[in-house]
Design an enzyme around this catalytic site. Structure first.
Site, PDB file in Angstrom:
ATOM      1  N   CYS A 308       8.718  43.293  46.483  1.00  0.00           N
ATOM      2  CA  CYS A 308       8.172  44.580  45.730  1.00  0.00           C
ATOM      3  C   CYS A 308       8.237  43.996  44.201  1.00  0.00           C
ATOM      4  O   CYS A 308       8.878  43.087  43.631  1.00  0.00           O
ATOM      5  CB  CYS A 308       9.258  45.585  45.830  1.00  0.00           C
ATOM      6  SG  CYS A 308       8.564  47.288  45.427  1.00  0.00           S
ATOM      7  N   LEU A 310       6.976  45.292  40.081  1.00  0.00           N
ATOM      8  CA  LEU A 310       6.583  46.291  39.412  1.00  0.00           C
ATOM      9  C   LEU A 310       6.620  46.010  37.662  1.00  0.00           C
ATOM     10  O   LEU A 310       7.795  45.470  37.260  1.00  0.00           O
ATOM     11  CB  LEU A 310       7.428  47.622  39.448  1.00  0.00           C
ATOM     12  CG  LEU A 310       7.209  48.709  38.532  1.00  0.00           C
ATOM     13  CD1 LEU A 310       5.902  49.301  38.425  1.00  0.00           C
ATOM     14  CD2 LEU A 310       8.357  49.687  38.709  1.00  0.00           C
ATOM     15  N   THR A 311       5.561  46.289  37.038  1.00  0.00           N
ATOM     16  CA  THR A 311       5.597  46.198  35.534  1.00  0.00           C
ATOM     17  C   THR A 311       5.684  47.645  35.151  1.00  0.00           C
ATOM     18  O   THR A 311       4.719  48.355  35.199  1.00  0.00           O
ATOM     19  CB  THR A 311       4.561  45.527  34.802  1.00  0.00           C
ATOM     20  OG1 THR A 311       4.571  44.132  35.614  1.00  0.00           O
ATOM     21  CG2 THR A 311       4.490  45.456  33.526  1.00  0.00           C
ATOM     22  N   GLN A 316       2.515  47.239  30.540  1.00  0.00           N
ATOM     23  CA  GLN A 316       1.403  46.545  31.264  1.00  0.00           C
ATOM     24  C   GLN A 316       0.255  46.099  30.524  1.00  0.00           C
ATOM     25  O   GLN A 316       0.265  46.468  29.236  1.00  0.00           O
ATOM     26  CB  GLN A 316       0.580  47.901  32.212  1.00  0.00           C
ATOM     27  CG  GLN A 316       1.875  47.867  33.623  1.00  0.00           C
ATOM     28  CD  GLN A 316       1.305  49.127  34.372  1.00  0.00           C
ATOM     29  OE1 GLN A 316       0.156  49.664  34.414  1.00  0.00           O
ATOM     30  NE2 GLN A 316       2.054  49.444  35.279  1.00  0.00           N
ATOM     31  N   ARG A 317      -0.416  45.454  30.915  1.00  0.00           N
ATOM     32  CA  ARG A 317      -1.751  44.580  30.397  1.00  0.00           C
ATOM     33  C   ARG A 317      -1.227  43.810  29.098  1.00  0.00           C
ATOM     34  O   ARG A 317      -1.917  43.612  28.211  1.00  0.00           O
ATOM     35  CB  ARG A 317      -2.623  45.720  29.729  1.00  0.00           C
ATOM     36  CG  ARG A 317      -3.408  46.565  30.816  1.00  0.00           C
ATOM     37  CD  ARG A 317      -4.399  47.513  30.313  1.00  0.00           C
ATOM     38  NE  ARG A 317      -4.818  48.218  31.268  1.00  0.00           N
ATOM     39  CZ  ARG A 317      -5.932  48.034  32.181  1.00  0.00           C
ATOM     40  NH1 ARG A 317      -6.517  46.750  31.967  1.00  0.00           N
ATOM     41  NH2 ARG A 317      -6.465  48.740  32.697  1.00  0.00           N
ATOM     42  N   LYS A 318      -0.041  43.025  29.318  1.00  0.00           N
ATOM     43  CA  LYS A 318       0.553  42.110  28.433  1.00  0.00           C
ATOM     44  C   LYS A 318       1.009  40.912  28.929  1.00  0.00           C
ATOM     45  O   LYS A 318       1.667  40.018  28.445  1.00  0.00           O
ATOM     46  CB  LYS A 318       1.962  42.878  27.753  1.00  0.00           C
ATOM     47  CG  LYS A 318       1.550  44.081  26.841  1.00  0.00           C
ATOM     48  CD  LYS A 318       2.687  44.711  26.325  1.00  0.00           C
ATOM     49  CE  LYS A 318       2.425  45.987  25.236  1.00  0.00           C
ATOM     50  NZ  LYS A 318       3.744  46.618  24.718  1.00  0.00           N
ATOM     51  N   GLY A 319       0.511  40.868  30.274  1.00  0.00           N
ATOM     52  CA  GLY A 319       0.730  39.587  31.127  1.00  0.00           C
ATOM     53  C   GLY A 319       2.065  39.244  31.835  1.00  0.00           C
ATOM     54  O   GLY A 319       2.581  38.374  32.204  1.00  0.00           O
ATOM     55  N   GLY A 321       3.081  41.237  34.215  1.00  0.00           N
ATOM     56  CA  GLY A 321       2.886  41.038  36.024  1.00  0.00           C
ATOM     57  C   GLY A 321       2.649  39.576  36.329  1.00  0.00           C
ATOM     58  O   GLY A 321       3.162  39.211  37.538  1.00  0.00           O
ATOM     59  N   GLU A 342       5.241  39.950  50.514  1.00  0.00           N
ATOM     60  CA  GLU A 342       5.273  40.826  51.606  1.00  0.00           C
ATOM     61  C   GLU A 342       4.121  42.114  51.394  1.00  0.00           C
ATOM     62  O   GLU A 342       3.838  42.524  50.399  1.00  0.00           O
ATOM     63  CB  GLU A 342       6.772  41.586  51.545  1.00  0.00           C
ATOM     64  CG  GLU A 342       6.819  42.539  52.609  1.00  0.00           C
ATOM     65  CD  GLU A 342       8.228  43.468  52.537  1.00  0.00           C
ATOM     66  OE1 GLU A 342       8.261  44.275  52.934  1.00  0.00           O
ATOM     67  OE2 GLU A 342       9.309  42.389  52.501  1.00  0.00           O
ATOM     68  N   SER A 346       0.137  46.863  46.593  1.00  0.00           N
ATOM     69  CA  SER A 346      -0.330  47.973  46.265  1.00  0.00           C
ATOM     70  C   SER A 346      -1.662  47.673  45.345  1.00  0.00           C
ATOM     71  O   SER A 346      -1.874  46.366  45.411  1.00  0.00           O
ATOM     72  CB  SER A 346       0.562  48.525  44.930  1.00  0.00           C
ATOM     73  OG  SER A 346       0.539  47.643  43.849  1.00  0.00           O
TER      74      SER A 346
END
Length: 442
Positions: A308, A310-311, A316-319, A321, A342, A346
């Site tokens: 799994c 998650l950011t 988010q949108r800062k690299g 992930g 796995e 998403s």
């Protein structure tokens, strides 16, 4: 739109002297102008028609004013009676049919354009009629473009059950550290939190509370300033902590509750003993603040190196992930294994992985002048051969000749794809990674 207030008619009549005869001739027996009487009757008829629609049925399609102040098509998923109001005063939980479920929300009646209401249609009948009208090719195109990311492994009955159970967000917002964050999806918190629209999380131990005062009291006692685990990486202000689900069960379960608010496809594991959690933090003098995380099974028979990911929305949108994905592959290299995430991924996870695989493979192909095989690429990157193959096929950089796959790496084509792939995000400084694989720890 959607309002039931009568329109304000502007008067075209003057009170100037000498005009009384004209006024008298243009009025009816009761003194009202015919035009005004007609407008009033039309309004009354419209009001009755709109009132008869209310409350809207679950399944109704209608246009709704969104936060961009434009009207978008929605489907009514649920409704609830407003307390201490008229019998037909409801608010409605709607799904914006053009957008992902993360934007579903409760709206008031005045946001809905009642002139655009479409009758509720039995979905099974509608699907049957539609499928009869479509050619096989058209149906396949519809299926390909309307799959909700992350549910590919569910059959139709399981998908309906999943959507029914999770259709309405139970928590609207959370407070985590200095951020108040709007949630995206349903998360199965314990029943005592069913009446909460907002939850307050301790950003270090991830305990959650109903009220701000409870959080403030908790923060005075909580002695954690970072996730409860081993710091295995630090570079500048970035730190990564490895948290063993067996040693820190409550933290692992709370992290799963939190993550489910932002991941539609995620299955909530109450048995976190089998997992390791890698929590990425930004560090300052107040402590280490969670940015995102990924989890992985301690022992995966399918070579999964990530369960799994998650950011959190504020980061988010800062690299970050891409950093988390790259980090999972660095761990695989340390283990001497190839890895793959796995499934199902998403929608955002799939985009991030495709971007990561594309950049890593293109960089190697650009630098590597001689011929290189998929097996060699897999050994160099720890990316599973199947993922390499599908990525190169998507980029049209591979052909099947004489029973084997051949990579066609034209420099100009590689440059074009690299430019389209965009930035690579934050890089993992492998020299700062101090880590022993789990089996060796045991």
């Amino acid at each position: 739109m959607g309002s039931l207030d009568p329109p304000k008619a502007e008067s075209n009549y003057s009170n100037a002297a000498g005009k009384s005869d004209a006024i008298h001739k243009s009025t009816g027996d009761d003194g009202d102008p015919p035009v005004h009487k007609e407008m009033t009757m039309e309004y009354d008829s419209l009001k009755k028609r709109k009132t008869s629609m209310l409350p809207l049925e679950v399944g109704t399609n209608v246009m709704c004013r969104w936060r961009d102040n434009k009207y978008h098509p929605v489907k009514v998923i649920e409704r609830r009676k407003l307390p201490y109001t008229a019998p037909n005063d409801y608010e409605y939980y709607v799904h914006y049919t053009e957008f992902n479920r993360r934007l579903d929300e409760w709206v008031k009646l005045e946001q809905l354009d009642l002139d655009s209401v479409q009758a509720v249609v039995d979905e099974k009948v509608e699907d049957k009629v539609t499928s009869l009208k479509m050619t096989r090719h058209q149906k396949r195109k519809i299926d390909e473009t309307h799959i909700e990311g992350g549910h590919e492994e569910l059959d139709a009955a399981s998908l309906r059950e999943h959507e029914e159970f999770t259709k309405v967000k139970n928590i609207a917002t959370i407070e985590l550290g200095r951020y108040e964050i709007e949630t995206w999806y349903f998360s199965p918190f314990p029943p005592e939190y069913n009446d909460c629209l907002k939850l307050y999380f301790c950003e270090f131990c991830l305990n959650f509370m109903k009220r701000k005062e409870q959080l403030q009291r908790h923060m005075r006692k909580c002695d954690l300033k970072h996730p409860p685990g081993d710091e295995i990486y630090r570079s500048g202000t970035l730190s990564m902590f490895e948290v063993d689900g067996k040693k820190n069960k409550v933290y692992g379960q709370n992290l799963c509750y939190l993550a489910k608010l932002f991941l539609d496809h995620k299955t909530l594991y109450y048995d976190v003993d089998l997992f390791l959690f890698y929590v990425l933090c930004e560090c300052d003098d107040r402590g280490c603040h969670m940015v995102g995380y990924f989890s992985k099974e301690k022992h995966s028979e399918e070579s999964y190196n990530l369960a799994c990911i998650l950011t959190l929305p504020p980061y988010q949108r800062k690299g970050y992930g891409k950093f988390l994905i790259a980090f999972s592959y660095e761990l695989s290299k340390k283990e001497g294994k190839v890895g793959t995430p796995e499934r199902p991924l998403s929608d955002l996870g799939l985009l991030s992985y495709r971007g990561y695989w594309t950049r890593v493979l293109l960089d190697i192909l650009k630098k590597h002048k001689a011929n290189i095989s998929i097996k060699e690429l897999s050994d160099m990157t720890a990316i599973k051969a199947d993922d390499i193959l599908t990525t190169l096929q998507g980029l049209e950089l591979i052909q099947y000749r004489k029973g084997q796959h051949v990579i066609c790496a034209d420099p100009k084509v590689l440059d074009r794809h690299l430019k389209a792939a965009g930035r690579g995000g934050l890089e993992v400084d492998v020299s700062k990674l101090i880590w022993t694989p789990y089996k060796e720890q045991g």
